[in-house]
Design a protein around this motif. Structure first.
Motif, short mmCIF file in Angstrom:
data_model
loop_
_atom_site.label_atom_id
_atom_site.label_comp_id
_atom_site.label_asym_id
_atom_site.label_seq_id
_atom_site.Cartn_x
_atom_site.Cartn_y
_atom_site.Cartn_z
N GLU A 75 2.64 -20.21 -7.57
CA GLU A 75 1.64 -20.45 -6.40
C GLU A 75 2.05 -19.59 -5.05
OE1 GLU A 75 -0.36 -24.06 -3.72
OE2 GLU A 75 1.41 -24.40 -5.09
N TYR A 76 3.10 -19.66 -4.78
CA TYR A 76 3.69 -18.57 -3.79
C TYR A 76 3.72 -17.33 -3.98
CZ TYR A 76 5.11 -22.71 -0.69
OH TYR A 76 4.96 -23.86 0.17
N LYS A 77 4.00 -16.86 -5.34
CA LYS A 77 3.88 -15.33 -5.52
C LYS A 77 2.37 -14.88 -5.61
CE LYS A 77 5.54 -11.94 -8.39
NZ LYS A 77 6.51 -11.70 -10.00
N GLU A 78 1.43 -15.66 -5.74
CA GLU A 78 -0.14 -15.29 -5.71
C GLU A 78 -0.34 -15.10 -4.19
OE1 GLU A 78 -3.65 -14.42 -7.41
OE2 GLU A 78 -2.13 -15.19 -8.41
N VAL A 79 0.09 -15.88 -3.29
CA VAL A 79 -0.04 -15.74 -1.71
C VAL A 79 0.80 -14.50 -1.29
CG1 VAL A 79 0.14 -16.89 0.43
CG2 VAL A 79 -0.35 -18.22 -1.31
N PHE B 248 11.09 -28.41 -15.29
CA PHE B 248 11.23 -26.92 -14.78
C PHE B 248 9.97 -26.17 -14.78
CE2 PHE B 248 15.97 -26.47 -16.47
CZ PHE B 248 16.40 -26.95 -15.06
N SER B 249 8.95 -26.57 -15.58
CA SER B 249 7.64 -25.76 -15.63
C SER B 249 7.09 -26.22 -14.24
CB SER B 249 7.06 -26.47 -16.95
OG SER B 249 7.39 -26.08 -18.13
N PHE B 250 7.10 -27.47 -13.80
CA PHE B 250 6.60 -27.77 -12.50
C PHE B 250 6.92 -26.54 -11.44
CE2 PHE B 250 5.35 -32.16 -14.22
CZ PHE B 250 3.92 -31.73 -14.46
N VAL C 161 -2.11 -27.38 -15.81
CA VAL C 161 -1.29 -27.38 -14.29
C VAL C 161 -1.16 -26.06 -13.89
CG1 VAL C 161 0.76 -28.06 -13.10
CG2 VAL C 161 -0.35 -29.78 -14.65
N TYR C 162 -0.90 -25.12 -14.56
CA TYR C 162 -0.56 -23.86 -14.21
C TYR C 162 -1.64 -22.84 -13.84
CZ TYR C 162 0.44 -18.77 -14.69
OH TYR C 162 0.86 -17.46 -14.45
N VAL D 72 0.98 -31.40 -24.54
CA VAL D 72 1.79 -31.36 -23.69
C VAL D 72 1.62 -29.86 -23.15
CG1 VAL D 72 4.26 -30.97 -22.89
CG2 VAL D 72 3.63 -33.01 -24.43
N LEU D 73 1.37 -28.77 -24.20
CA LEU D 73 1.35 -27.54 -23.87
C LEU D 73 0.09 -27.27 -23.14
CD1 LEU D 73 2.31 -24.75 -23.97
CD2 LEU D 73 1.25 -24.42 -26.10
N LEU D 74 -1.00 -27.93 -23.49
CA LEU D 74 -2.34 -27.86 -22.83
C LEU D 74 -2.12 -28.49 -21.38
CD1 LEU D 74 -5.03 -28.63 -25.62
CD2 LEU D 74 -4.42 -26.45 -24.84
N PHE D 75 -1.60 -29.43 -21.36
CA PHE D 75 -1.40 -30.05 -20.00
C PHE D 75 -0.70 -29.19 -19.17
CE2 PHE D 75 1.37 -32.63 -17.26
CZ PHE D 75 0.48 -33.00 -16.28
#
Length: 205
Positions: free
Chosen positions: A56-60, A47-49, A167-168, A160-163
């Protein structure tokens, strides 16, 4: 944004149902309970992915809104694909050029600037829950002493949180990475990837 909120709501509902059920079911062994927790955590990671994809789309989308505001000052006959792309790039440059120093992108500066934004905090919420659930699942599954379980669980949660945060932020930075590239061919390729997501601007031509 609404879809992102729905993801968080669905995952919280999933956790609020499965976690008490798993812990309260006496027939299930602790090893199986731990595996169920790990699976719930993996679902949260997935869900995080998905949430990262929306981000990403919101930034655009924000760049599109700024570009459309600028394009409103143009006459209709002046608007074409090249003009739109130039305006879009100028908006992208205006927002991200301060993060480029000596031809290198300041990743740490971007993280500091956006760490406590509402978008990032929303992502941290679901990522933290997923990381914690995975950590608890690992701790329950392992046949070690209590404090060893606690240490291993804490390490898993942090990793896991740092990973997920990596990614974010690496995904958010994709839009502005173009500003630190000098090679024209690579720059055009990166720009095309970003502009392909600018659906709101494609209707102009």
């Amino acid at each position: 944004q609404s879809k992102r909120d729905q993801i968080i709501t669905i995952y919280l509902a999933l956790c609020s149902f499965l976690v008490p059920f798993t812990l309260g079911e006496e027939v299930i062994t602790w090893t199986i309970k731990g595996l169920i927790f790990v699976v719930i955590g993996i679902v949260g990671i997935l869900f995080s992915f998905v949430s990262v994809r929306y981000r990403e789309y919101k930034e655009v989308y924000w760049l599109c809104c700024q570009s459309i505001t600028v394009l409103q000052n143009f006459k209709d006959e002046e608007i074409n694909k090249d003009t739109i792309q130039q305006v879009f790039y100028r908006c992208l440059y205006k927002k991200g050029h301060k993060l480029v120093k000596n031809g290198k992108f300041n990743y740490l500066g971007y993280v500091k600037k956006n760490l406590f934004s509402s978008e990032t905090l929303h992502f941290i919420i679901i990522s933290l829950i997923a990381s914690f659930v995975v950590g608890v699942g690992v701790a329950i599954s392992l046949p070690f002493d209590f404090w060893i379980k606690v240490i291993i669980s804490a390490v898993v949660v942090i990793l896991v949180l740092l990973f997920l945060l990596y990614v974010y932020f690496s995904t958010c930075i994709k839009c502005y990475k173009i500003l630190s590239v000098d090679d024209k061919e690579e720059k055009d390729k990166l720009f095309s990837k970003v502009f392909s997501k600018a659906w709101f601007l494609h209707i102009y031509y």
